[in-house]
Design a protein around this motif. Structure first.
Motif, mmCIF file in Angstrom:
data_model
loop_
_atom_site.group_PDB
_atom_site.id
_atom_site.type_symbol
_atom_site.label_atom_id
_atom_site.label_comp_id
_atom_site.label_asym_id
_atom_site.label_seq_id
_atom_site.Cartn_x
_atom_site.Cartn_y
_atom_site.Cartn_z
ATOM 1 N N THR A 184 0.836 -1.195 0.000
ATOM 2 C CA THR A 184 0.000 0.000 0.000
ATOM 3 C C THR A 184 0.871 1.245 0.000
ATOM 4 N N VAL A 185 0.506 2.202 -0.829
ATOM 5 C CA VAL A 185 1.152 3.512 -0.814
ATOM 6 C C VAL A 185 0.092 4.517 -0.365
ATOM 7 N N PRO A 186 0.261 5.102 0.829
ATOM 8 C CA PRO A 186 -0.776 5.978 1.378
ATOM 9 C C PRO A 186 -1.012 7.214 0.508
ATOM 10 N N GLY A 187 -2.228 7.727 0.616
ATOM 11 C CA GLY A 187 -2.593 8.899 -0.164
ATOM 12 C C GLY A 187 -3.665 8.541 -1.161
ATOM 13 N N THR A 188 -4.040 9.526 -1.948
ATOM 14 C CA THR A 188 -5.057 9.265 -2.959
ATOM 15 C C THR A 188 -4.537 9.701 -4.317
ATOM 16 N N ALA A 189 -4.875 8.926 -5.309
ATOM 17 C CA ALA A 189 -4.561 9.248 -6.700
ATOM 18 C C ALA A 189 -5.594 8.545 -7.551
ATOM 19 N N ALA A 190 -5.979 9.182 -8.618
ATOM 20 C CA ALA A 190 -7.015 8.609 -9.475
ATOM 21 C C ALA A 190 -6.465 7.407 -10.237
ATOM 22 N N ASP A 191 -7.337 6.432 -10.466
ATOM 23 C CA ASP A 191 -6.963 5.311 -11.320
ATOM 24 C C ASP A 191 -6.964 5.745 -12.778
#
Ligand SMILES: [Cu+2]
Length: 307
Positions: A184-191
């Motif tokens: 898991t890489v924390p944070g948010t990013a769009a697919d």
């Protein structure tokens, strides 16, 4: 189902034997290592499939082969008693990160003996859940069996990392394995939506055209033709002892497949490359094809649908 699966695999292996996929070996002193047996064994070594990792992927409906399918799809963290252990299940995003990992053998001890496959004792891959961010690394091992993979910056989200290797000790000696775990890489990013299936893709000015429709669970010949400015490319350089390195990841569950070139140095440096596709399940696969020209490594990506 098991018998059917076994027959399919037997047929696939027979095909491989007849077409010489395993003879891709090499004139550089590795000929004692049978490339085919090492490289393809991940699709054949069954047994303790899927025991180490129950998170991070779903296998809707347990498709053909039931849990046998897990043996060949790279989604298990443990197989045949060999287990992949990561030092961390979470990595920082946005900057390069080192991931340390080990392989435990069936006796519980850390494995330190590996047979080279395509010139390397360890092939390591990372892919995001949307099948972007492909990384293919060759980590270094410390004397105690700890590997360090220098990953480039990861986007936030769910990733999966794969270790592909051939044990040189224990009951699985000589049989290739692909083990993986989620990271898991924390944070948010769009697919990023998966690009539609296509026969052609372009990278660095090179156009790659794929011919052949793989059938899941069977060996299919896949031809890739490389051209540039409308002309056939014939100056491909060997990369990892072949003229191209092809890996594929399955949309939805990140199943893994390594497509083996039919011939290595005996072949010309393009424009046509032939691979054995053994995709363990139907659906969309994201292919990453790596090839080298003029000392530069290129990575092309393409979506291919297996039926
Ligand atoms: Cu590699």
């Amino acid at each position: 189902m098991k018998n059917r699966r076994t027959r399919v695999l037997a047929a696939a292996l027979l095909t491989l034997a007849l077409t010489g996929c395993g003879s891709a070996a090499s004139s550089d002193g590795m000929s004692g290592m049978h490339h085919g047996s090492g490289g393809h064994a991940h699709a054949t070594a069954s047994g303790a499939a899927g025991t180490g990792d129950t998170t991070g992927h779903d296998m809707p409906g347990h498709d053909a082969g039931g849990h046998d399918a897990a043996a060949g799809d790279g989604l298990a963290a443990e197989q045949g008693g060999y287990r992949l252990d990561l030092a961390a299940a979470e990595l920082p995003g946005g900057s390069p990160a080192e991931l340390r990992f080990t392989v435990a053998g069936p006796d519980g001890a850390r494995l330190t003996a590996f047979q080279p496959e395509q010139t390397k004792p360890m092939h390591f891959y990372a892919i995001r859940s949307d099948l972007t961010g492909f990384q293919h690394l060759h980590p270094a091992m410390a004397a105690d069996g700890t590997w360090t993979a220098p990953l480039t910056a990861l986007r936030p989200g769910s990733w999966r990392v794969y270790a592909s290797f051939v044990p040189d000790a224990g009951p699985g000696k000589g049989a290739g394995l692909v083990l993986s775990r989620p990271v898991t890489v924390p944070g948010t990013a769009a697919d990023t939506p998966l690009p539609a299936a296509a026969a052609t893709t372009t990278v660095d000015g090179y156009t790659l055209t794929v011919a052949g429709t793989p059938t899941a669970g069977t060996a299919t010949e896949l031809k890739v033709t490389v051209s540039k400015d409308g002309r056939p490319v014939t100056d491909l350089q060997p990369y990892l002892d072949t003229f191209a390195h092809l890996t594929a990841f399955h949309a939805g569950d990140q199943a893994f497949a390594h497509l083996h070139p039919q011939a290595a140095r005996s072949a010309a440096g393009g424009p046509e490359l032939t691979f054995h596709a053994e995709l363990p399940k139907p659906g969309d696969w994201r292919l990453h094809l790596q090839f080298q020209t003029g000392g530069t490594l290129h990575t092309a990506a393409l979506t291919l649908r297996a039926v």
